[in-house]
Design an enzyme around this catalytic site. Structure first.
Site, PDB file in Angstrom:
ATOM      1  N   LYS A 152     -19.589   3.184  -7.071  1.00 42.55           N
ATOM      2  CA  LYS A 152     -19.177   3.684  -5.750  1.00 42.55           C
ATOM      3  C   LYS A 152     -20.151   3.312  -4.632  1.00 42.55           C
ATOM      4  CE  LYS A 152     -15.936   7.278  -6.830  1.00 42.55           C
ATOM      5  NZ  LYS A 152     -15.996   7.440  -8.317  1.00 42.55           N
ATOM      6  N   GLU A 210     -14.146  12.134   2.214  1.00 41.77           N
ATOM      7  CA  GLU A 210     -13.530  13.116   1.326  1.00 41.77           C
ATOM      8  C   GLU A 210     -14.215  12.983  -0.022  1.00 41.77           C
ATOM      9  OE1 GLU A 210     -12.648  10.045   1.532  1.00 41.77           O
ATOM     10  OE2 GLU A 210     -12.317   9.515  -0.583  1.00 41.77           O
ATOM     11  N   SER A 261     -18.124   1.360 -15.502  1.00 37.37           N
ATOM     12  CA  SER A 261     -18.179   1.751 -14.087  1.00 37.37           C
ATOM     13  C   SER A 261     -19.289   2.739 -13.751  1.00 37.37           C
ATOM     14  CB  SER A 261     -16.829   2.318 -13.646  1.00 37.37           C
ATOM     15  OG  SER A 261     -16.449   3.399 -14.477  1.00 37.37           O
TER      16      SER A 261
END
Ligand SMILES: *Cc1c(COP(=O)(O)O)cnc(C)c1O
Length: 392
Positions: free
Chosen positions: A90, A112, A371
């Protein structure tokens, strides 16, 4: 992707922008600025500088020798996004978007977050660049993820619990969009996955494509050829689209996205507009978004990035589901064989690789996108395994 698709924000019938005229104006300006900077050499140099010096890229492509020998099939390689600063992919997107925010003169960043992972990545980037940071989070989620709320606060962010609606991720997105419309002059909305109205899916893909840009170079160096398949887990679809991007035109490389069987948007969804864009959506008999469930909080979302819906429709990518049991087994097997604790999200991709590898010859290569790291999930795995033990 062709230029036309980028400009219009459509991937076949999916994507687009279905929002109020006020929000559309803000998005048009964002799209224009993204087009202006995305290939700008100074911008790219600054993005790569922070990825290298702060995030710690490039991440390794690790040959999982022990797991491969255990499964007696295709060779398995892991792209190690778990080794990024903050522990997942991310941050690649957070750094890219915050640099764009800076160029656009924003003083304030909003985002968010569901489980808190994107909120933490955004708060981290804001701390680094001295930006004012506000994170909208469903009130229910702030209770369940109290430690992530504290993490964001340590990083200097203000966390706003949203109790409207069901107090979940969707309501947090609505609040962030309302804030953006009211404060667009100095505020940038840093969205966390390859979802939302144009230009977000293209922008998030752009900043996550570094994953496959590196992995393609790395596998060619190590093996002298491309992998037979690239496998990634799919929530909103950002790590998967980043892991697929540079292989899209290599038709011989299978692209496989893996979803939880209880949040199988691509496998069971139908075309609809949700959250301002057209994509496959999980609906109930009445046509309302169906509640989803996943043991991996990052995959618990009823929508999916529009490009994945298009890749499914055209057959360029395949999407499969795995069960919670397979995910838990994959988590433990990777820990024991390779000494790596994967995020529960990533363990979905690994679970499918574990299924697929033994069916393929030893001369085949699977490239799995790892990930994120699993430290955040250890307590949850502990509880789930204890419950299983009690049931047995
Ligand atoms: C958030 C998250 C995901 C799911 O998001 P995508 O946008 O689908 O990539 C997957 N893995 C990890 C480790 C995450 O934190």
């Amino acid at each position: 992707m062709s230029r036309v698709e980028v400009e219009q924000g459509y991937f076949g019938q999916f994507g687009g922008s279905f929002v109020s005229p006020e929000l559309q104006e803000v998005l048009d300006r964002l799209a224009e600025q993204f087009e202006r900077y995305k290939d700008d050499p100074d911008f790219k140099e600054e993005y790569l500088y922070y990825l290298r010096e702060y995030v710690g890229r490039e991440t390794p492509l690790t040959y999982a020798r022990n797991l491969t020998e255990h499964l007696k099939g295709a060779k398995i390689y892991f792209k190690r996004e778990d080794l990024n600063h903050t522990g997942a992919h991310k941050i690649n997107n957070a750094i890219g978007q915050i640099l764009l925010a800076k160029r656009m003169g924003a003083k304030r960043v909003i985002a968010e977050t569901g489980a808190g992972q994107h909120g933490v990545a955004t708060a981290t980037a804001c701390a680094l660049f001295g930006m004012d940071c506000t994170i909208y989070m469903g009130a229910e989620d702030t209770k369940r993820q109290a430690l992530n709320v504290f993490r964001m606060e340590l990083l200097g962010a203000k966390v706003v619990p949203v109790s409207k609606g069901q107090g979940r991720l969707k309501d947090a997105v609505d609040e962030a969009l309302a804030d953006l419309v009211a404060n667009y002059e100095d505020t940038f909305y840093l969205l966390g996955s390859a979802v939302g109205p144009h230009p977000y899916p293209s922008m998030v893909k752009h900043f996550q494509s570094i994953i496959s840009e590196e992995s393609k170079r790395q596998i060619l160096e190590k093996e002298g050829r491309l992998p037979d398949a690239v496998i990634a887990c799919v929530g909103g679809g950002s790590n998967a689209i980043g892991a697929f991007a540079h292989y899209l035109e290599d038709e011989e490389v299978r692209l496989i996205g893996v979803e939880p069987d209880q949040a199988a948007t691509l496998t069971e969804g139908v075309p609809a507009v949700l959250h301002g864009f057209r994509s496959l959506v999980l609906l109930d008999e009445r046509g309302n978004p169906r509640p989803t469930y996943s043991i991996a909080a990052g995959l618990d979302y009823p929508g999916i990035g529009p490009e994945h819906s298009h890749l499914k429709e055209t057959g360029r990518a395949e999407y499969v589901t795995v069960t919670n049991e397979e995910v838990l087994e994959a988590f433990q097997l990777l820990a024991k064989t390779e000494g790596i604790l994967p995020a529960l999200e990533s363990a979905h991709a690994i679970a499918h690789a574990i299924r697929l590898a033994p069916t393929l010859g030893r001369d085949r290569i699977l490239l799995v996108n790892l990930s994120g790291r699993g430290d955040k999930d250890v307590e949850q795995v502990f509880q789930m395994l204890n419950e299983q033990g009690a049931d047995a």
